[in-house]
Scaffold this motif. Structure first.
Motif, PDB file in Angstrom:
ATOM      1  N   GLU A  87      16.971   9.596   1.339  1.00 22.89           N
ATOM      2  CA  GLU A  87      15.946  10.425   0.942  1.00 22.89           C
ATOM      3  C   GLU A  87      14.146  10.976   0.746  1.00 22.89           C
ATOM      4  O   GLU A  87      13.582   9.972   0.974  1.00 22.89           O
ATOM      5  N   GLY A  88      13.832  12.194   1.069  1.00 23.16           N
ATOM      6  CA  GLY A  88      12.474  12.028   0.320  1.00 23.16           C
ATOM      7  C   GLY A  88      12.124  12.857   1.906  1.00 23.16           C
ATOM      8  O   GLY A  88      12.899  13.496   2.827  1.00 23.16           O
TER       9      GLY A  88
ATOM     10  N   ARG B  71      14.610   4.635  -5.733  1.00 24.68           N
ATOM     11  CA  ARG B  71      14.584   3.617  -4.735  1.00 24.68           C
ATOM     12  C   ARG B  71      15.652   5.115  -3.934  1.00 24.68           C
ATOM     13  O   ARG B  71      15.383   6.161  -4.236  1.00 24.68           O
ATOM     14  N   PRO B  72      14.252   5.243  -2.580  1.00 25.03           N
ATOM     15  CA  PRO B  72      15.087   6.761  -2.116  1.00 25.03           C
ATOM     16  C   PRO B  72      17.045   5.995  -1.759  1.00 25.03           C
ATOM     17  O   PRO B  72      16.638   5.324  -1.458  1.00 25.03           O
TER      18      PRO B  72
ATOM     19  N   GLU C 143      13.829  -0.834 -12.547  1.00 19.79           N
ATOM     20  CA  GLU C 143      13.289  -0.790 -14.640  1.00 19.79           C
ATOM     21  C   GLU C 143      12.543   0.745 -15.129  1.00 19.79           C
ATOM     22  O   GLU C 143      11.829   1.445 -13.351  1.00 19.79           O
ATOM     23  N   PRO C 144      12.521   1.150 -16.093  1.00 20.13           N
ATOM     24  CA  PRO C 144      12.208   2.775 -16.215  1.00 20.13           C
ATOM     25  C   PRO C 144      10.649   3.184 -15.187  1.00 20.13           C
ATOM     26  O   PRO C 144      10.701   4.121 -14.903  1.00 20.13           O
ATOM     27  N   GLY C 145       9.194   1.821 -15.187  1.00 16.70           N
ATOM     28  CA  GLY C 145       8.683   2.596 -14.698  1.00 16.70           C
ATOM     29  C   GLY C 145       8.744   2.319 -12.983  1.00 16.70           C
ATOM     30  O   GLY C 145       7.438   2.810 -12.404  1.00 16.70           O
TER      31      GLY C 145
ATOM     32  N   GLY D 177      20.665   1.996  -7.858  1.00 17.24           N
ATOM     33  CA  GLY D 177      19.770   1.300  -9.055  1.00 17.24           C
ATOM     34  C   GLY D 177      18.899   2.666 -10.203  1.00 17.24           C
ATOM     35  O   GLY D 177      17.792   1.961 -11.091  1.00 17.24           O
ATOM     36  N   ARG D 178      19.183   4.208  -9.870  1.00 16.41           N
ATOM     37  CA  ARG D 178      18.410   4.861 -10.230  1.00 16.41           C
ATOM     38  C   ARG D 178      19.079   5.343 -11.736  1.00 16.41           C
ATOM     39  O   ARG D 178      20.470   5.486 -10.971  1.00 16.41           O
TER      40      ARG D 178
END
Lengths: 325, 212
Positions: free
Chosen positions: B177-178, B66-67, B60-62, A246-247
């Motif tokens: 990820e991360g 999500r990894p 949403e943009p803000g 969803g990115r």
């Protein structure tokens, strides 16, 4: 076991030496090895111990078929009593669509940005009119099969097909998609939409869509006619592509962009139930190259090996040295 | 005599509707491609890789991104699942590069497979799952599963027998990820200041009986 006896011998030797006074330093480098006590120390029983186990042929499950060599594969198939597979020389071929664009339309340079009133724009219009004759012939051919074929009417339905195709793409509805695109276009459309979410919106027409090019061709027999019509769409759209998580990967949902496209529609005229479907998009040669992806990627450098340079430890050199001796 | 015997067998088999003897050499109803396709019944788990197919709704943009994660597995490794467990536990909560580095020094047979699986998953993450930096991953889940067990026999004294279990195992990994978390397990020992905090809250919450 052999190791153990060797170690025992060595230790006894060292002990003797120690007693005789040769070695005085402590054994700092000695490594202590633990041996299991469940086996007899004498190696003569080793063979008999081995015979106790009934051998089982274990399948090599972890081994992939692709890793096997040809010889291994042959012996394995021989074992199972299988005949080697026939080399199938066939591939899918769709006869309901052609495999190419015949005489593709060459879009005029700077189309969509040049004003029709300017000198260049006027010239473009003139060239367009000159080339219209063959298009007219093709349209006449289409009318032989499809009496109701009419330019503006067709453009309306073409817009509809164009929108539906993109909606199916966004909904990942591959079953319905084939009603709006030909088999040739299908792999191109479907490629790279897996694991992604598309948000596509058609906002408005900037210019009305119009037919710029039409061609028809006969395949094998004169009755088997395919028609291709190129429609120029100048529209406003929004597109956002999200990855599996969803990115946002590309585009934006709120940013409207002007899109100029030359879409080729195709119909199998001889087929009574033939449909106008999207066949291809014409990408002009004058189009500036697109920006690279924003992602960081690893650039692979190819190592260039000069064939003229002979390495020092080459076998030929050695023989050359040996020959004088 | 033998011919008659075969005939009898054939008759019995026809009656049972299940042929006892089938001609194998001249008749192939198995596709010959099956010669190098793995047997589906023998292959192991299927659910783990389904996680890779799940598509999450757009953010949403803000929102905090999500990894990304990638699940990977290797089936039917000729190794004991119990022994594999130790190796699987070792790499949990490590960053990928650290895990690969550590596994190079583990002198166990399964360590090679685990390292290969993690390396494959790392490559997959970049190729297919929109991960930008391959090193920015950590081992979120790592565990082994039991595979097929083939039983063998071993002679013992006095006409007895022993069972040898030739076990296979599966190895599963999920890279996320991360940066790896400071503590992978919730039950990890607490820092002194955390212990102090706990003690303070405990002291303040206690009830002093017969007081105001």
């Amino acid at each position: 076991m052999a190791l153990r006896t060797a170690l025992a011998n060595a230790s006894s030797r060292l002990l003797n030496e120690h007693i005789s006074g040769v070695v005085r330093a402590p054994l700092l480098n000695a490594q202590f090895v633990r041996h299991r006590k469940t086996k007899h120390w004498l190696p003569k029983w080793k063979q008999l111990r081995r015979l106790k186990v009934i051998p089982v042929k274990l399948p090599e499950l972890g081994k992939k078929p692709s890793d096997l060599t040809e010889e291994e594969m042959r012996s394995r198939m021989k074992e199972q009593g299988l005949v080697p597979p026939r080399p199938w020389m066939e591939h899918q071929h769709f006869i309901s669509s052609s495999g190419d664009i015949f005489e593709p339309y060459v879009p005029p340079e700077g189309d969509g940005k040049v004003s029709p009133i300017s000198a260049q724009g006027a010239k473009q219009n003139l060239v367009f009119l000159e080339k219209k004759s063959r298009t007219m012939l093709a349209v006449r051919k289409i009318r032989q099969y499809d009496e109701d074929f009419d330019g503006p009417e067709f453009c309306k339905s073409a817009t509809d097909i164009y929108i539906k195709m993109h909606e199916c793409m966004a909904a990942n509805d591959k079953e319905t998609l084939i009603n709006y695109i030909t088999e040739r276009a299908y792999p191109e459309v479907v490629h790279n939409i897996d694991n992604k979410t598309l948000r596509w919106k058609y906002l408005k027409d900037i210019e009305l869509p119009r037919i710029v090019h039409a061609r028809n061709t006969e395949v094998i027999t004169p009755d088997n006619v395919f028609a291709q019509v190129t429609v120029r769409f100048h529209t406003q759209q929004t597109l956002a592509i999200y990855d599996r998580f969803g990115r946002l990967m590309h585009g934006s949902e709120i940013l409207a962009k002007d899109v100029l496209e030359y879409v080729v529609f195709e119909k199998h005229l001889s087929n009574q139930y033939g449909l106008w479907r999207v066949h291809a998009k014409i990408i002009p040669t004058w189009l500036p190259p697109k920006d690279n992806t924003k992602l960081t990627y690893r650039k692979v450098f190819e190592t260039v090996v000069d064939p003229n340079v002979v390495p020092h430890d080459d076998a030929t050199d050695k023989t050359a040295e040996k020959t004088p001796n | 005599m033998t011919l008659r015997l075969i005939k009898d067998v054939m008759n019995i088999s026809a009656r049972l509707c299940q042929p006892l003897i089938t001609q194998k050499l001249a008749f192939h109803n198995t596709p010959s491609v099956a010669a190098w396709e793995p047997n589906k019944t023998e292959s192991g788990p299927t659910r783990w890789l389904e996680n890779n197919k799940k598509i999450y709704p757009p953010q949403e943009p803000g929102e905090e991104p999500r990894p990304a994660f990638v699940c990977h597995q290797r089936e039917n490794i000729k190794y004991s699942p119990k022994k594999m467990w130790y190796i699987a536990c070792l790499v949990r909560g490590m960053s990928v590069d650290e895990a690969i580095k550590q596994l190079k020094f583990v002198t166990k047979k399964g360590a090679k497979d685990v390292r290969e699986v993690i390396e494959e998953a790392k490559a997959l993450a970049v190729q297919e799952h929109n991960v930008e930096f391959a090193s920015n991953l950590w081992v979120a889940e790592s565990f082994s599963g039991k595979g097929m067990v083939i039983k063998g026999l071993r002679r013992h004294a006095r006409g007895r027998r022993g069972l040898i279990r030739y076990s296979y195992c599966h190895y599963f990994v999920r890279l996320e990820e991360g940066k790896p978390p400071k503590k992978y397990y919730a039950s990890a020992p607490k820092e002194p200041h955390e212990m102090l905090e706990d003690w303070m809250t405990h002291m303040r919450r206690r009830k002093v009986f017969n007081s105001i």
